[in-house]
Scaffold this motif. Structure first.
Motif, PDB file in Angstrom:
ATOM      1  N   ASN A 124      -0.116  -6.291  39.474  1.00  0.00           N
ATOM      2  CA  ASN A 124      -1.569  -6.278  39.610  1.00  0.00           C
ATOM      3  C   ASN A 124      -2.190  -7.469  38.897  1.00  0.00           C
ATOM      4  N   LEU A 125      -1.714  -7.717  37.654  1.00  0.00           N
ATOM      5  CA  LEU A 125      -2.247  -8.844  36.892  1.00  0.00           C
ATOM      6  C   LEU A 125      -1.898 -10.170  37.554  1.00  0.00           C
ATOM      7  N   LEU A 126      -0.666 -10.299  38.049  1.00  0.00           N
ATOM      8  CA  LEU A 126      -0.244 -11.518  38.726  1.00  0.00           C
ATOM      9  C   LEU A 126      -1.122 -11.776  39.956  1.00  0.00           C
ATOM     10  N   TYR A 127      -1.393 -10.709  40.687  1.00  0.00           N
ATOM     11  CA  TYR A 127      -2.217 -10.830  41.892  1.00  0.00           C
ATOM     12  C   TYR A 127      -3.646 -11.236  41.523  1.00  0.00           C
ATOM     13  N   ARG A 128      -4.228 -10.541  40.522  1.00  0.00           N
ATOM     14  CA  ARG A 128      -5.625 -10.787  40.155  1.00  0.00           C
ATOM     15  C   ARG A 128      -5.819 -12.133  39.471  1.00  0.00           C
ATOM     16  N   LEU A 129      -4.873 -12.522  38.623  1.00  0.00           N
ATOM     17  CA  LEU A 129      -5.049 -13.723  37.815  1.00  0.00           C
ATOM     18  C   LEU A 129      -4.647 -15.008  38.529  1.00  0.00           C
ATOM     19  N   ILE A 130      -3.680 -14.911  39.429  1.00  0.00           N
ATOM     20  CA  ILE A 130      -3.133 -16.148  40.009  1.00  0.00           C
ATOM     21  C   ILE A 130      -3.156 -16.135  41.540  1.00  0.00           C
ATOM     22  N   MET A 176      -7.859 -18.958  31.989  1.00  0.00           N
ATOM     23  CA  MET A 176      -9.232 -18.648  31.577  1.00  0.00           C
ATOM     24  C   MET A 176     -10.282 -19.308  32.467  1.00  0.00           C
ATOM     25  N   GLY A 177      -9.830 -20.059  33.481  1.00  0.00           N
ATOM     26  CA  GLY A 177     -10.768 -20.678  34.398  1.00  0.00           C
ATOM     27  C   GLY A 177     -11.742 -21.597  33.681  1.00  0.00           C
ATOM     28  N   ASN A 178     -13.023 -21.487  34.033  1.00  0.00           N
ATOM     29  CA  ASN A 178     -14.068 -22.298  33.414  1.00  0.00           C
ATOM     30  C   ASN A 178     -14.740 -21.580  32.248  1.00  0.00           C
ATOM     31  N   SER A 230     -12.665  -5.343  28.961  1.00  0.00           N
ATOM     32  CA  SER A 230     -13.355  -4.764  30.116  1.00  0.00           C
ATOM     33  C   SER A 230     -12.861  -5.355  31.427  1.00  0.00           C
ATOM     34  N   THR A 231     -12.265  -6.544  31.382  1.00  0.00           N
ATOM     35  CA  THR A 231     -11.721  -7.126  32.605  1.00  0.00           C
ATOM     36  C   THR A 231     -10.384  -6.500  32.989  1.00  0.00           C
ATOM     37  N   PHE A 250     -10.309 -14.991  32.983  1.00  0.00           N
ATOM     38  CA  PHE A 250      -9.148 -14.502  33.718  1.00  0.00           C
ATOM     39  C   PHE A 250      -9.244 -14.817  35.213  1.00  0.00           C
ATOM     40  N   ASN A 251      -9.818 -15.978  35.521  1.00  0.00           N
ATOM     41  CA  ASN A 251      -9.891 -16.488  36.889  1.00  0.00           C
ATOM     42  C   ASN A 251     -10.689 -15.596  37.846  1.00  0.00           C
ATOM     43  N   ILE A 252     -11.627 -14.835  37.307  1.00  0.00           N
ATOM     44  CA  ILE A 252     -12.509 -14.075  38.195  1.00  0.00           C
ATOM     45  C   ILE A 252     -13.410 -15.076  38.916  1.00  0.00           C
ATOM     46  N   GLU A 253     -13.378 -15.062  40.249  1.00  0.00           N
ATOM     47  CA  GLU A 253     -14.114 -16.077  40.991  1.00  0.00           C
ATOM     48  C   GLU A 253     -15.598 -15.729  41.071  1.00  0.00           C
ATOM     49  N   ARG A 254     -16.415 -16.758  40.981  1.00  0.00           N
ATOM     50  CA  ARG A 254     -17.864 -16.627  41.093  1.00  0.00           C
ATOM     51  C   ARG A 254     -18.355 -17.603  42.158  1.00  0.00           C
ATOM     52  N   VAL A 255     -19.223 -17.128  43.026  1.00  0.00           N
ATOM     53  CA  VAL A 255     -19.837 -17.971  44.047  1.00  0.00           C
ATOM     54  C   VAL A 255     -21.286 -18.197  43.654  1.00  0.00           C
TER      55      VAL A 255
END
Length: 555
Positions: free
Chosen positions: A40-46, A68-70, A273-274, A102-107
């Protein structure tokens, strides 16, 4: 079947086949659970953000960190500042994309057309994300206007509109002015006390004005919004008034001080929380989490007390039964009946208490800071001259809505402060279903970042001088009208069906308080404190903004 489910299913099947004859049931369960979490972490993070997401082709900044992305760029700076920089420097056709913790994408929508889709055309498709409804809602009320969706939001907004009508706000202006006068009397007492003890410098007495602005706006939302007197200004001590930690004498003011003025939420809690549900994280023994929970409990207890007092007043006084404040409107409605209705009413009160006083107090802080800058002292002087000319007989005991509305330069200044310094620099939405934005496909759950700070400073929307403080840019429009062609180029109060219902209230309140303060005092910089603004619920400088204050002769 989703790609994520397929990957995790394959991994689980593989380990099950290899381990079922070699390990006991408990051991195999733990292995499977560990593998599932790892997958799950591998999928969500990478895998998803870097290889599979349909938005990965959108332009955006390069990631500062592999995991950690940006986030290292965003954390610790003013909300909206990185987004504003990316909008200026990265070519795009309406959307940018970046990666958060954690590489959560934001548009990030960057044009008026894209913002119109989010805020108007598809406003009920882009909903408030769980991170807001689970955490911030503890402070602002989970079932209040800010967080409900769809038909429930439409119903609540329609119900509350009479309390925010133009005619009703006009009647509230004398109350706004009265609290402004009470605030300036307190500040004058601070100045005189400091002067008598030898604490006055060449430019005046140093005062942390944010404290007094916050107490004044809390009193205003109490009296004008709920018909209830908090007496936060009255009970506040003038000793040590430059200390933002000092207790005000009002338990409600102290609770909001804990939430908004004593640092950002624990980053440990944010990180956890993430990964884990927020309902789990809130029970961890984190100091900041406990402080906020206690403060939120105080706010809920006080709102229950206000509600009981208002019910009693409406039942016994014919005059109170004719009141049209926010709380009276709710109590007269059949919507808020029974235990669930009363709980919803308390949440509504919590929403307006926080949003109604903290945002305007923040705007006052930025207005005083901006006008106190050496390069803007002439603007402050011109504003003071306008105020004094409008009331040549001296400090008015009361004012009318029309008198305040006729102060054109005051209107230009408040609008420009709200443009450059929106109290909330960034807010979030989430695609509640598979949809499109600006022609791009967005899967359900995609996070959308709306940045009033960035949009309000957009060179494409406001011109080459977008970053400059220029009140005159507002001279061409009517009061409160944006000096920009699109309704989506000025987002301090957002826009569309979910735009701020109290924007007329907030503007009138802001004007009264600023006119009262600038008419009575001259503000300057003490030069001893570096301005530090970090990401938080509102864009307030850390530790407030102490300024020098000197009384002036009215007229």
């Amino acid at each position: 079947m989703s790609t994520k489910t397929l990957l995790m299913g394959c991994a689980a099947s593989a380990i099950l086949l290899s381990c079922r004859t070699r390990f006991g049931a408990i051991t195999m369960f733990l292995l499977l659970a560990s593998l599932a979490l790892t997958c799950n972490l591998l999928y969500r993070l990478i895998l998803w953000p870097k290889l599979l997401s349909p938005t990965r082709h959108l332009p955006g900044p390069t990631s500062a960190s592999f995991l950690m992305g940006n986030f290292p760029i965003i954390h610790g700076v003013r909300s909206g500042a990185p987004q504003a920089n990316w909008m200026r420097t990265i070519p795009n056709s309406g959307l940018l994309r970046y990666l958060d913790l954690f590489n959560i994408e934001r548009v990030l929508p960057t044009t008026a057309e894209a913002l119109k889709e989010v805020l108007h055309t598809k406003s009920y498709c882009f909903i408030k994300p769980p991170i807001l409804t689970s955490d911030v809602a503890k402070i602002l009320g989970r079932t209040g206007l800010l967080f409900v969706e769809g038909e429930e939001h439409k119903m609540q907004r329609k119900l509350l509109l009479p309390a925010f009508s133009h005619a009703h706000i006009k009647a509230l202006v004398p109350g706004f002015w009265s609290k402004g006068m009470e605030m300036t009397e307190k500040v004058a007492a601070v100045v005189r006390a400091s002067r008598s003890s030898g604490g006055e410098g060449e430019e005046g007495v140093v005062v942390e004005m944010g404290r007094w602005c916050s107490l004044a706006t809390l009193d205003i939302i109490g009296s004008c919004g709920f018909g209830y007197e908090f007496r936060a200004l009255e009970s506040a001590s003038i000793s040590g008034s430059s200390d933002t930690e000092e207790k005000s004498g009002s338990e409600l003011a102290n609770a909001y001080n804990t939430i908004f003025n004593k640092g950002s939420p624990s980053w440990i809690a944010v990180v956890l929380s993430t990964i884990f549900p927020s309902s789990f994280v809130q029970y961890l023994a984190l100091k900041r989490t406990r402080e906020v929970a206690r403060a939120a409990g105080t706010i809920r207890r006080v709102t229950a007390r206000i509600l009981a007092a208002k019910k009693s007043a409406l039942a016994t006084s014919p005059k109170d039964s004719e009141s049209n404040d926010i709380l009276s409107v709710m109590l007269k409605s059949d919507t808020y009946t029974g235990p669930e209705g009363e709980s919803s009413m308390r949440d509504q009160m919590m929403t307006f208490l926080a949003a109604g006083h903290e945002t305007t107090a923040t705007s006052m802080i930025w207005a005083i800071y901006t006008l106190s800058l050496p390069e803007n002292r002439h603007i402050q002087s011109r504003l003071r001259a306008e105020i004094h000319a409008a009331f040549p007989s001296g400090v008015p005991a009361t004012v009318t809505y029309d008198q305040i509305a006729n102060l054109k330069y005051l209107s230009y200044i408040t609008s420009e402060v709200l443009r450059l310094h929106p109290p909330v620099g960034v807010t979030l939405r989430m695609a509640g279903e598979d949809t499109t934005l600006n022609g791009e496909f967005l899967p359900k759950g995609t996070s959308i970042v709306i940045s009033p700070f960035a949009i309000n400073r957009s060179v494409a929307l406001w011109g080459a001088d977008a970053e400059e403080f220029k009140p005159e840019r507002w001279a061409g429009g009517a009061d409160g009208a944006a000096a920009v062609e699109s309704n989506y180029g000025f987002l301090t109060f957002l826009a569309g069906p979910r735009g701020c219902i109290g924007h007329v209230f907030a503007r009138a309140e802001f004007k009264c308080l600023l006119a009262a303060a600038v008419g009575r005092f001259e503000f300057g910089q003490d030069g001893k404190k570096e301005l530090v603004v970090k990401a938080g619920v509102t864009a307030k400088p850390v530790g407030g903004i102490p300024v020098t204050v000197r009384e002036v002769v009215w007229g």
